[in-house]
Design a protein around this motif. Structure first.
Motif, PDB file in Angstrom:
ATOM      1  N   ASP A  36       0.799  -0.998  -0.015  1.00 12.72           N
ATOM      2  CA  ASP A  36      -0.065  -0.114  -0.307  1.00 12.72           C
ATOM      3  C   ASP A  36       0.803   1.361   0.186  1.00 12.72           C
ATOM      4  O   ASP A  36       1.586   1.570   1.128  1.00 12.72           O
ATOM      5  CB  ASP A  36      -1.006  -0.039   1.302  1.00 12.72           C
ATOM      6  CG  ASP A  36      -2.086   1.096   1.139  1.00 12.72           C
ATOM      7  OD1 ASP A  36      -1.992   1.712   0.281  1.00 12.72           O
ATOM      8  OD2 ASP A  36      -2.808   1.049   2.073  1.00 12.72           O
ATOM      9  N   VAL A  41      -0.558   6.758   3.566  1.00 13.36           N
ATOM     10  CA  VAL A  41      -0.013   5.509   4.276  1.00 13.36           C
ATOM     11  C   VAL A  41       1.511   5.936   4.914  1.00 13.36           C
ATOM     12  O   VAL A  41       1.672   5.807   5.887  1.00 13.36           O
ATOM     13  CB  VAL A  41      -0.218   4.143   3.354  1.00 13.36           C
ATOM     14  CG1 VAL A  41       0.801   2.986   4.231  1.00 13.36           C
ATOM     15  CG2 VAL A  41      -1.340   3.784   3.315  1.00 13.36           C
ATOM     16  N   THR A 167      -5.143   1.380   6.158  1.00  7.92           N
ATOM     17  CA  THR A 167      -3.842   0.986   5.763  1.00  7.92           C
ATOM     18  C   THR A 167      -3.976  -0.557   5.507  1.00  7.92           C
ATOM     19  O   THR A 167      -3.987  -1.127   6.269  1.00  7.92           O
ATOM     20  CB  THR A 167      -2.770   1.335   6.759  1.00  7.92           C
ATOM     21  OG1 THR A 167      -3.041   2.838   7.014  1.00  7.92           O
ATOM     22  CG2 THR A 167      -1.373   0.930   5.959  1.00  7.92           C
TER      23      THR A 167
END
Length: 193
Positions: A36, A41, A167
């Motif tokens: 990710d 993030v 996340t």
């Protein structure tokens, strides 16, 4: 290799000096499998690093968060008597524990609670060996209950931040790194005088 090097008195100082490098390499390896890559993030990762480091700085200076402790030289360079790598350690541990707990198909609140309990268990083991590795030490060699409560609260807060920000911490390597570190400290507890 690390267990052997730390178990031999003659090589222990060398291997203690390699601890920050081992943390950096573990973190790098975990991030290689992280998928990710949204800016949000990475900002959360930076936030966890900075909050972890800041809480530790305040804790060392005041004794109010974890109790009265001081860092040795085992974790490398320090600012305000706090190793710079400790924020990365918080990020690595919370990420790996949350990655493990998020594999469970249960409500998010239980995922974060499990991650916090995993890290509390980890700390129970780590605290016994940390002074022997010149990581940190406690006044009068007494680990206060306050330390474990603070560890749980921080682990919970950071895990909540990861999970509720959505996340994606699905990571093939993260649980293995956490398990290896946990077993590493369990074995050292048995071997070190």
């Amino acid at each position: 290799m690390g267990i052997i090097g730390l178990s031999i008195a003659a090589t222990r100082p060398l291997f203690i000096g390699l601890t920050p490098l081992a943390l950096l390499l573990s973190s790098f390896a975990v991030m290689l499998f992280h998928r990710d890559h949204r800016l949000k993030v990475w900002l959360i990762f930076v936030l966890i690093y900075l909050l972890g480091l800041s809480v530790e700085m305040i804790g060392v200076q005041s004794g109010l968060i974890f109790g009265n402790y001081k860092y040795g030289n085992g974790l490398g360079w320090k600012v305000a008597e706090t190793p710079l790598i400790i924020g990365l350690n918080w990020l690595l541990l919370v990420y790996t524990a949350t990655s493990l707990s998020s594999r469970l198909k249960i409500a998010r609140i239980f995922q974060v609670l499990i991650a916090a309990f995993i890290l509390l268990t980890y700390d129970l083991i780590l605290e016994q060996v940390a002074p022997k590795l010149d990581m940190w030490s406690w006044d009068n060699n007494i680990i206060p209950l306050q330390n474990y409560l603070a560890w749980f609260a921080l682990a919970l807060a950071f895990s909540i931040l990861l999970v509720y920000s959505k996340t994606k911490v699905t990571n093939k390597l993260a649980p293995l790194i956490l398990l290896c570190q946990f077993l590493f400290f369990v074995v050292l507890n048995l071997l070190l005088p």
